[in-house]
Write a protein that holds these residues in place. Structure first.
Motif, short mmCIF file in Angstrom:
data_model
loop_
_atom_site.label_atom_id
_atom_site.label_comp_id
_atom_site.label_asym_id
_atom_site.label_seq_id
_atom_site.Cartn_x
_atom_site.Cartn_y
_atom_site.Cartn_z
N PHE A 103 0.82 -1.21 0.00
CA PHE A 103 0.00 0.00 0.00
C PHE A 103 0.86 1.26 0.00
N SER A 104 1.89 1.29 0.84
CA SER A 104 2.71 2.50 0.97
C SER A 104 3.45 2.82 -0.32
N GLU A 105 3.77 1.81 -1.13
CA GLU A 105 4.51 2.03 -2.37
C GLU A 105 3.68 2.73 -3.44
N PHE A 106 2.38 2.80 -3.26
CA PHE A 106 1.51 3.54 -4.16
C PHE A 106 1.22 4.96 -3.67
N MET A 107 1.61 5.28 -2.42
CA MET A 107 1.17 6.52 -1.79
C MET A 107 2.18 7.66 -1.95
N PRO A 108 1.72 8.88 -2.29
CA PRO A 108 2.61 10.03 -2.36
C PRO A 108 3.04 10.48 -0.97
N ARG A 109 4.20 11.11 -0.92
CA ARG A 109 4.82 11.46 0.36
C ARG A 109 3.93 12.31 1.26
N ARG A 136 0.76 12.55 1.49
CA ARG A 136 -0.49 11.93 1.92
C ARG A 136 -0.26 10.60 2.63
N ARG A 137 0.98 10.15 2.67
CA ARG A 137 1.24 8.78 3.11
C ARG A 137 0.82 8.53 4.55
N GLY A 138 1.14 9.45 5.46
CA GLY A 138 0.81 9.24 6.86
C GLY A 138 -0.68 9.08 7.09
N VAL A 162 2.81 3.27 10.49
CA VAL A 162 3.41 4.32 9.65
C VAL A 162 4.91 4.35 9.83
N VAL A 163 5.36 4.38 11.07
CA VAL A 163 6.79 4.47 11.37
C VAL A 163 7.53 3.24 10.84
N LEU A 202 13.41 6.93 18.67
CA LEU A 202 13.29 6.80 17.22
C LEU A 202 13.46 8.15 16.52
N PRO A 203 13.97 8.14 15.28
CA PRO A 203 14.03 9.38 14.51
C PRO A 203 12.64 9.80 14.03
N GLN A 204 12.47 11.09 13.77
CA GLN A 204 11.21 11.59 13.23
C GLN A 204 11.11 11.24 11.74
N THR A 205 9.93 10.75 11.32
CA THR A 205 9.77 10.33 9.92
C THR A 205 8.67 11.10 9.20
N LYS A 206 8.25 12.22 9.73
CA LYS A 206 7.11 12.93 9.17
C LYS A 206 7.37 13.33 7.73
N GLN A 207 6.51 12.83 6.82
CA GLN A 207 6.53 13.18 5.40
C GLN A 207 7.88 12.92 4.73
N THR A 208 8.52 11.83 5.11
CA THR A 208 9.78 11.45 4.48
C THR A 208 9.49 10.71 3.17
N GLU A 209 10.47 10.73 2.26
CA GLU A 209 10.34 9.99 1.01
C GLU A 209 10.70 8.53 1.22
N LEU A 210 10.01 7.65 0.49
CA LEU A 210 10.34 6.25 0.54
C LEU A 210 11.67 6.00 -0.17
N THR A 211 12.46 5.07 0.38
CA THR A 211 13.75 4.71 -0.22
C THR A 211 13.72 3.29 -0.71
#
Length: 425
Positions: A129-135, A137-139, A355-356, A416-425
């Motif tokens: 699911f996450s691989e289809f989602m834009p950065r 809107r992902r959260g 999400v995280v 944990l590091p903050q991941t808000k609106q990060t790009e998928l790698t």
């Protein structure tokens, strides 16, 4: 040329909402398969003449998805997300349904064991699911996907429409097909229908088609090592509470006699003169607890992209406090209120973890999320076995242990590091 994230943003539309429904239904099917066992416990306990230790083994069996979670994650990294989802959901639903025809406890346990060990495709669903989602809107979209767990919880809680009812009781080739067996059979439907929806409607993940496999050992190398260890601890701490969650209907059934959930320390084994069906209120309370997830789900959808998952994971601290007070209350009404508070708050942490866990690792490492889910299943099995062994003799120990572990998980989340609106790698 567009980057992958830019291309996904440009194509966001109706398909993504359909994807949410299909993946959400698969997520709901996982909740139904897991939680249906807790709702049939009071009745199956009588029909199959189970001890509390037997019930602990039964509730633990479904969490053997720990093996399946890693296995399917690994295969999804090699063979594709969609294919793995179709196969795992089909097998999970098939063996879950066959369990309804088991005439004795150990066969029922074996079929639930197979359903659990072959199931566990949820990490793949979230990666897919996450691989289809834009950065941007992902959260919110992943939080919306996680909300479907509540839908599955509510479906399972509808046991009160089936199990206490006489219409769902008949004989089949000499087998006394009691209503709890009908309930088990109905609970296999979401998994089977989910498999069909993926097979007919959904394409393969575009990001999987673009990129290759990365080895799971990357998780424990820099820069992923510290976050992997922290997530390992959090998954264990938050999943142990399934021991309490799966026993809620049984504890409420005990409260029917008066006092707190831990008051009846020596409940006698059922005999043939007893009714196998608790009053409907014992099931309806489970339905109310399931519905109490709604405020927490709405909150995470609205706040996830604003605050990030790390901050919402700290809600585990409130969950810890609410579990502690479940132990000290003395009335049925107080137990129900605090259970609802616990349910509504803990779902915030679960959604944040979904999400995280997706954003902290490269998407090619869906087996990583499967690994952490597997650790959580170990905790869930441990919690259920501990409750089964101690619920009749020292109920305080497992309840307070759940509270302590949730507190630990909330504190570790701060690392944990903050991941808000990060790009998928």
């Amino acid at each position: 040329k567009l980057t992958y994230e830019e291309a996904v943003e440009e194509t966001f539309g109706l398909f993504h909402w359909l994807l949410l429904v299909v993946c959400g239904w698969a997520n709901a099917s996982d909740a139904v398969e897991i939680l249906c066992v807790s709702f049939l416990l009071p009745t199956a306990r009588c029909d199959l003449k189970l001890s509390s230790s037997d019930m602990g083994l039964l509730t633990a069996s479904i969490f053997l998805m720990m093996v399946g979670g890693y296995m399917w994650g690994y295969l999804a990294d090699q063979r594709g997300r969609r294919r793995v989802l179709v196969v795992s959901l089909t097998v999970n639903g098939l063996f879950g349904g066959l369990a309804s025809f088991a005439s004795w406890f150990w066969l029922f346990l074996l079929l639930r064991f197979i359903s659990g060990i072959v199931g566990g495709s949820i990490p793949v669903i979230f990666s897919y699911f996450s691989e289809f989602m834009p950065r941007l809107r992902r959260g919110a979209m992943i939080s919306a996907l996680a909300t479907f767990w509540m839908a599955g919880n509510i479906l399972a809680a509808l046991a009160w429409l089936v199990i206490p009812s006489t219409w769902a009781h008949f004989f089949l080739n000499g087998l006394d097909f009691q209503s709890w067996r009908v309930f088990v059979l109905l609970c296999s439907v979401p998994s089977i229908t989910s498999a069909l929806l993926f097979k007919i409607l959904m394409p393969e993940s575009p990001k999987f088609l673009m990129e290759g496999l990365r080895p799971i050992k990357q998780m424990f190398r820099s820069p992923l090592k510290s976050r992997s260890i922290a997530l390992l601890v959090i998954f264990y701490c938050i999943s142990f509470y399934y021991g309490l969650w799966m026993w809620f209907p049984e504890l409420f059934a005990r409260v029917e006699d008066g006092g707190s959930p831990c008051a009846n320390v020596s409940r006698p084994s059922p005999n043939h003169n007893q009714t196998c069906y608790p009053v409907k209120t014992a099931y309806m309370e489970g339905f109310v607890i399931a519905a109490s997830n709604l405020p927490g789900n709405i909150f995470t959808i609205l706040m996830m992209d604003r605050t990030g998952g790390k901050m919402l994971l700290c809600s585990l601290l409130v969950s810890s406090l609410s579990v502690f007070f479940i132990y000290v209350v003395q009335t049925k009404a107080q137990s129900l209120v605090l259970s609802c508070i616990f349910s509504g708050v803990s779902v915030i942490a679960w959604n944040a973890l979904d999400v995280v866990g997706t954003e902290l690792f490269p998407t090619q490492l869906s087996s990583a999320l499967g690994f952490f889910t597997g650790v959580g299943r170990v905790a869930a099995i441990t919690g259920n076995v501990v409750f089964g062994k101690l619920v009749d003799t020292n109920c305080a120990v497992p309840v307070l242990l759940v509270s302590a572990l949730l507190l630990t998980g909330g504190l570790v989340a701060l690392l944990l590091p903050q991941t808000k609106q990060t790009e998928l790698t």
